[in-house]
Design a protein around this motif. Structure first.
Motif, PDB file in Angstrom:
ATOM      1  N   TRP A   1       0.855  -1.185   0.000  1.00  0.00           N
ATOM      2  CA  TRP A   1       0.000   0.000   0.000  1.00  0.00           C
ATOM      3  C   TRP A   1       0.887   1.229   0.000  1.00  0.00           C
ATOM      4  CZ3 TRP A   1      -0.306   3.841   3.762  1.00  0.00           C
ATOM      5  CH2 TRP A   1      -1.409   4.693   3.687  1.00  0.00           C
TER       6      TRP A   1
ATOM      7  N   GLN B   1      -4.254  -4.049   8.697  1.00  0.00           N
ATOM      8  CA  GLN B   1      -5.028  -5.274   8.872  1.00  0.00           C
ATOM      9  C   GLN B   1      -5.472  -5.851   7.531  1.00  0.00           C
ATOM     10  OE1 GLN B   1      -8.065  -3.943  11.561  1.00  0.00           O
ATOM     11  NE2 GLN B   1      -6.785  -4.218  13.362  1.00  0.00           N
ATOM     12  N   LYS B   2      -5.834  -5.001   6.603  1.00  0.00           N
ATOM     13  CA  LYS B   2      -6.323  -5.448   5.299  1.00  0.00           C
ATOM     14  C   LYS B   2      -5.204  -6.027   4.434  1.00  0.00           C
ATOM     15  CE  LYS B   2      -8.454  -3.705   1.072  1.00  0.00           C
ATOM     16  NZ  LYS B   2      -8.932  -2.534   0.365  1.00  0.00           N
ATOM     17  N   HIS B   3      -4.049  -5.380   4.441  1.00  0.00           N
ATOM     18  CA  HIS B   3      -2.997  -5.736   3.486  1.00  0.00           C
ATOM     19  C   HIS B   3      -1.903  -6.659   4.005  1.00  0.00           C
ATOM     20  CE1 HIS B   3      -4.386  -3.122   0.288  1.00  0.00           C
ATOM     21  NE2 HIS B   3      -4.580  -2.181   1.178  1.00  0.00           N
TER      22      HIS B   3
ATOM     23  N   GLN C   1      -6.463   0.136   9.689  1.00  0.00           N
ATOM     24  CA  GLN C   1      -7.300  -0.650   8.773  1.00  0.00           C
ATOM     25  C   GLN C   1      -6.491  -1.134   7.577  1.00  0.00           C
ATOM     26  OE1 GLN C   1     -10.436   2.146   7.955  1.00  0.00           O
ATOM     27  NE2 GLN C   1     -11.605   1.596   9.782  1.00  0.00           N
ATOM     28  N   VAL C   2      -5.635  -0.269   7.048  1.00  0.00           N
ATOM     29  CA  VAL C   2      -4.785  -0.636   5.918  1.00  0.00           C
ATOM     30  C   VAL C   2      -3.869  -1.794   6.299  1.00  0.00           C
ATOM     31  CG1 VAL C   2      -2.821   0.167   4.535  1.00  0.00           C
ATOM     32  CG2 VAL C   2      -4.855   1.599   4.749  1.00  0.00           C
TER      33      VAL C   2
END
Length: 106
Positions: free
Chosen positions: A82, A98-100, A95-96
């Motif tokens: 990211w 955790q998502k990536h 959030q980034v």
């Protein structure tokens, strides 16, 4: 060149690495410091956070085509997961991450 080698070693790690590319004269960059501290308090040791001064490390900035500061890049195992320029909230960064981030057994 020594910084590049160390940087390359850092981004190849199994743990996600969030790099804040900044400049000492940049006001928005200074505003990111408390955001990054808040992020660390939110996610603990899920991610390593480092800051790189683009003026002191121009070869790294050039190689990643950093054109504006602050620029945040999330790395894991040598991959860019990211990337975003500008101010970002700690909640969004969490959030980034955790998502990536890839869940890799150590």
């Amino acid at each position: 060149m020594e910084n590049t080698i160390k940087f390359q070693d850092l981004i190849r790690g199994k743990k996600p690495l969030l790099v804040d590319f900044y400049a000492s004269w940049c006001s928005p960059c200074k505003m990111m410091q408390p955001v990054l501290q808040e992020l660390v308090s939110m996610v603990g040791n899920e991610v390593k956070v480092i800051k790189i001064d683009v003026e002191k490390n121009p070869q790294i900035a050039r190689s990643l085509r950093i054109q504006g500061v602050p620029t945040l890049i999330l790395f894991q195992q040598g991959e860019i997961l990211w990337r975003q320029s500008g101010l970002v909230s700690a909640q969004h960064l969490a959030q980034v991450i955790q998502k990536h981030s890839k869940k890799i057994p150590v």
